[in-house]
Motif scaffolding. Structure first.
Motif, PDB file in Angstrom:
ATOM      1  N   ASN A  52       0.811  -1.215   0.000  1.00 48.69           N
ATOM      2  CA  ASN A  52       0.000   0.000   0.000  1.00 48.69           C
ATOM      3  C   ASN A  52       0.845   1.265   0.000  1.00 48.69           C
ATOM      4  O   ASN A  52       0.361   2.330   0.378  1.00 48.69           O
ATOM      5  CB  ASN A  52      -0.935   0.002   1.221  1.00 48.69           C
ATOM      6  CG  ASN A  52      -2.062  -1.007   1.072  1.00 48.69           C
ATOM      7  OD1 ASN A  52      -2.636  -1.136   0.010  1.00 48.69           O
ATOM      8  ND2 ASN A  52      -2.331  -1.740   2.139  1.00 48.69           N
ATOM      9  N   HIS A  53       2.091   1.152  -0.410  1.00 42.55           N
ATOM     10  CA  HIS A  53       2.944   2.340  -0.476  1.00 42.55           C
ATOM     11  C   HIS A  53       2.747   3.026  -1.829  1.00 42.55           C
ATOM     12  O   HIS A  53       2.884   2.394  -2.871  1.00 42.55           O
ATOM     13  CB  HIS A  53       4.409   1.963  -0.289  1.00 42.55           C
ATOM     14  CG  HIS A  53       5.287   3.118   0.081  1.00 42.55           C
ATOM     15  ND1 HIS A  53       5.562   4.140  -0.801  1.00 42.55           N
ATOM     16  CD2 HIS A  53       5.937   3.438   1.242  1.00 42.55           C
ATOM     17  CE1 HIS A  53       6.354   5.025  -0.204  1.00 42.55           C
ATOM     18  NE2 HIS A  53       6.592   4.621   1.038  1.00 42.55           N
ATOM     19  N   PRO A  54       2.420   4.308  -1.845  1.00 43.59           N
ATOM     20  CA  PRO A  54       2.113   4.973  -3.114  1.00 43.59           C
ATOM     21  C   PRO A  54       3.324   5.287  -3.974  1.00 43.59           C
ATOM     22  O   PRO A  54       3.157   5.611  -5.152  1.00 43.59           O
ATOM     23  CB  PRO A  54       1.426   6.275  -2.658  1.00 43.59           C
ATOM     24  CG  PRO A  54       1.997   6.546  -1.311  1.00 43.59           C
ATOM     25  CD  PRO A  54       2.207   5.193  -0.681  1.00 43.59           C
ATOM     26  N   HIS A  55       4.530   5.204  -3.432  1.00 38.65           N
ATOM     27  CA  HIS A  55       5.709   5.630  -4.185  1.00 38.65           C
ATOM     28  C   HIS A  55       6.740   4.537  -4.405  1.00 38.65           C
ATOM     29  O   HIS A  55       7.579   4.664  -5.284  1.00 38.65           O
ATOM     30  CB  HIS A  55       6.387   6.799  -3.471  1.00 38.65           C
ATOM     31  CG  HIS A  55       5.472   7.924  -3.149  1.00 38.65           C
ATOM     32  ND1 HIS A  55       4.746   8.603  -4.110  1.00 38.65           N
ATOM     33  CD2 HIS A  55       5.132   8.483  -1.952  1.00 38.65           C
ATOM     34  CE1 HIS A  55       4.018   9.550  -3.531  1.00 38.65           C
ATOM     35  NE2 HIS A  55       4.226   9.485  -2.223  1.00 38.65           N
ATOM     36  N   PHE A  56       6.719   3.478  -3.601  1.00 41.74           N
ATOM     37  CA  PHE A  56       7.713   2.418  -3.708  1.00 41.74           C
ATOM     38  C   PHE A  56       7.108   1.198  -4.395  1.00 41.74           C
ATOM     39  O   PHE A  56       6.052   0.709  -3.979  1.00 41.74           O
ATOM     40  CB  PHE A  56       8.220   1.993  -2.325  1.00 41.74           C
ATOM     41  CG  PHE A  56       8.988   3.056  -1.585  1.00 41.74           C
ATOM     42  CD1 PHE A  56       9.391   4.225  -2.203  1.00 41.74           C
ATOM     43  CD2 PHE A  56       9.328   2.874  -0.247  1.00 41.74           C
ATOM     44  CE1 PHE A  56      10.090   5.197  -1.526  1.00 41.74           C
ATOM     45  CE2 PHE A  56      10.045   3.842   0.454  1.00 41.74           C
ATOM     46  CZ  PHE A  56      10.425   5.005  -0.184  1.00 41.74           C
ATOM     47  N   GLY A  57       7.781   0.696  -5.405  1.00 45.69           N
ATOM     48  CA  GLY A  57       7.353  -0.524  -6.077  1.00 45.69           C
ATOM     49  C   GLY A  57       8.484  -1.525  -6.136  1.00 45.69           C
ATOM     50  O   GLY A  57       9.642  -1.158  -6.409  1.00 45.69           O
ATOM     51  N   ILE A  58       8.200  -2.789  -5.877  1.00 46.55           N
ATOM     52  CA  ILE A  58       9.233  -3.827  -5.845  1.00 46.55           C
ATOM     53  C   ILE A  58       9.531  -4.303  -7.262  1.00 46.55           C
ATOM     54  O   ILE A  58       8.643  -4.778  -7.975  1.00 46.55           O
ATOM     55  CB  ILE A  58       8.791  -5.007  -4.964  1.00 46.55           C
ATOM     56  CG1 ILE A  58       8.608  -4.547  -3.514  1.00 46.55           C
ATOM     57  CG2 ILE A  58       9.818  -6.136  -5.033  1.00 46.55           C
ATOM     58  CD1 ILE A  58       8.020  -5.606  -2.609  1.00 46.55           C
ATOM     59  N   THR A  59      10.789  -4.184  -7.671  1.00 48.55           N
ATOM     60  CA  THR A  59      11.201  -4.641  -8.995  1.00 48.55           C
ATOM     61  C   THR A  59      12.189  -5.799  -8.936  1.00 48.55           C
ATOM     62  O   THR A  59      12.521  -6.376  -9.961  1.00 48.55           O
ATOM     63  CB  THR A  59      11.849  -3.484  -9.783  1.00 48.55           C
ATOM     64  OG1 THR A  59      12.934  -2.939  -9.024  1.00 48.55           O
ATOM     65  CG2 THR A  59      10.823  -2.383 -10.057  1.00 48.55           C
ATOM     66  N   LEU A  60      12.666  -6.128  -7.727  1.00 51.84           N
ATOM     67  CA  LEU A  60      13.625  -7.224  -7.576  1.00 51.84           C
ATOM     68  C   LEU A  60      13.454  -7.859  -6.208  1.00 51.84           C
ATOM     69  O   LEU A  60      13.314  -7.154  -5.206  1.00 51.84           O
ATOM     70  CB  LEU A  60      15.060  -6.680  -7.703  1.00 51.84           C
ATOM     71  CG  LEU A  60      16.194  -7.652  -7.357  1.00 51.84           C
ATOM     72  CD1 LEU A  60      16.300  -8.747  -8.407  1.00 51.84           C
ATOM     73  CD2 LEU A  60      17.522  -6.905  -7.220  1.00 51.84           C
ATOM     74  N   MET A  61      13.449  -9.191  -6.171  1.00 54.16           N
ATOM     75  CA  MET A  61      13.448  -9.922  -4.906  1.00 54.16           C
ATOM     76  C   MET A  61      14.423 -11.089  -5.027  1.00 54.16           C
ATOM     77  O   MET A  61      14.429 -11.790  -6.038  1.00 54.16           O
ATOM     78  CB  MET A  61      12.047 -10.450  -4.570  1.00 54.16           C
ATOM     79  CG  MET A  61      11.034  -9.363  -4.295  1.00 54.16           C
ATOM     80  SD  MET A  61       9.494 -10.019  -3.581  1.00 54.16           S
ATOM     81  CE  MET A  61       8.936 -11.052  -4.931  1.00 54.16           C
TER      82      MET A  61
END
Length: 403
Positions: free
Chosen positions: A82-91
């Protein structure tokens, strides 16, 4: 920015927040549904975006989670949903490489995220910031090899102790990134937010040290308590011991009992003493005993202190109240109210209070946190928000889960 399709729809995208753009839709006169997602207005038969591209369009900061298959990694994923600015692109997760986060943690099955990869195969060209949730001792060399432009919050203990010799003494292996250690900023947010804002590498505090330092540091700085005879009796949920399979953490070993461990030699001792000594500008030693409780998450530190001459319990209360009255995540309860771990479960809050001991001149402080949130991933997100220039409560306004 505005956009018009067929002359019938005009939308100002700059004023839409994430949760609004996901839900906004309108109909043309023909009955065709136009959906608006991120900063794109699309008609199903004229424009198609993959879920990944649409999600990327919503985000400004591309995040990597190293060690995503552990408890703190999973908690990072949950909080970032639910973070409006952070998106996960690598795990990354070496033992779970190739698997989806939903297959490892079914409670996260709704998250449309890239599959996990081994650290050695990770591509950081599409990453701006990293949460490092790897085990102690393995983190130093990995962080040392990361691109210099990345912002990093390390949730291991590898950069918490400024003295690398002390690290070797307590963790049993030499520090392999001593030059990088000099750059690291200790991430106790409410105490060091000025330094954290300008940092590239933040050493996220341990869970026990967080629950202990938040009440003690203000009192030490104000000379309201004695620096001697500080006794800390702390208890944690079993998730604090990590996700690795260990006999001592089996249900039958933990359930229906209380398990003391690390007596006189727990690795959080030097971290606690480092923070308290910094506050006093003199060496402080403490008596600290941790315990595992038969619960999944939660932490309580019960702290016994001697008040300075002429100081009473109201002085302690008023100073803590003045220190934290404007803080969102640290709350001093009303006088006489006892903090409980069940009242912070799943949240980034620390609740505390002070009580007069029956022994004259002594006080009892009780501090509670969720060890996986304020004690780990929540504080890590709080720190990265600061490092990236966002309000530190962004993505963290989850209320506690009760019952």
């Amino acid at each position: 920015m505005s956009s018009t399709i067929g002359g019938s729809v005009s939308v100002e995208f700059g004023c839409l927040r994430k949760y609004e753009v996901r839900r906004l839709s309108t109909r043309q006169g023909s009955g065709r549904m136009l959906s608006i997602r991120a900063s794109v207005v699309s008609s199903p038969d004229t424009l198609e975006l993959s879920k990944a591209n649409a999600k990327q369009a919503e985000k400004m900061v591309r995040v990597g989670v190293l060690g995503a298959s552990g408890y703190t990694g999973a908690e990072i994923v949950r909080l970032l949903a639910n973070h409006p600015h952070f998106g996960i692109t690598l795990m990354t997760a070496d033992r779970k490489a190739g698997q989806s986060i939903g297959s490892v943690f079914p409670h996260l099955i709704t998250q449309d995220l890239p599959n996990m990869v081994a650290v050695k195969d990770a591509d950081f060209s599409n990453v701006d910031a990293v949460f490092c949730c790897l085990p102690h001792g393995t983190t130093q060399e990995i962080i040392k090899g990361l691109p210099k432009g990345l912002k990093i919050v390390d949730l291991s203990a590898d950069f918490r102790l400024r003295d690398v010799n002390e690290y070797e003494e307590w963790y049993g292996l030499p520090h392999k990134a001593s030059e990088l250690q000099k750059e690291a900023v200790y991430g106790l947010t409410e105490v060091l937010r000025g330094e954290i804002q300008n940092a590239r590498l933040v050493a996220n505090p341990g869970c026990y040290p967080t629950s202990i330092q938040l009440p003690l540091i203000p009192l030490i700085k104000a000379h309201l308590i004695e620096l001697r005879n500080i006794i800390i009796d702390a208890k944690s949920g079993v998730s604090g011991a990590g996700r690795g399979a260990k006999e001592a953490h089996l249900y039958t070993e933990i359930a229906e009992g209380l398990h003391s461990y690390g007596i006189t030699k727990h690795r959080h001792v030097p971290e606690i003493e480092q923070g308290l000594s910094d506050a006093s500008n003199s060496k402080i030693t403490v008596s600290f005993t941790p315990h595992l409780m038969p619960m999944s998450r939660g932490m309580q530190s019960t702290i016994y202190v001697e008040m300075a001459p002429g100081v009473n319990i109201d002085d302690l209360y008023e100073h803590l109240n003045n220190t934290y009255q404007t803080e969102e995540f640290v709350r001093l309860l009303e006088k006489g109210v006892v903090p409980h771990t069940r009242h912070v479960r799943g949240s980034n809050y620390c609740l505390m209070n002070v009580f007069q001991d029956r022994i004259p001149g002594r006080a009892i402080i009780i501090s509670v946190i969720d060890n996986l949130v304020k004690g780990a991933s929540g504080q890590a997100l709080q720190n990265l928000n600061l490092m990236m220039g966002f309000p530190e409560d962004t993505g963290l306004q989850y209320q506690p889960l009760f019952p």
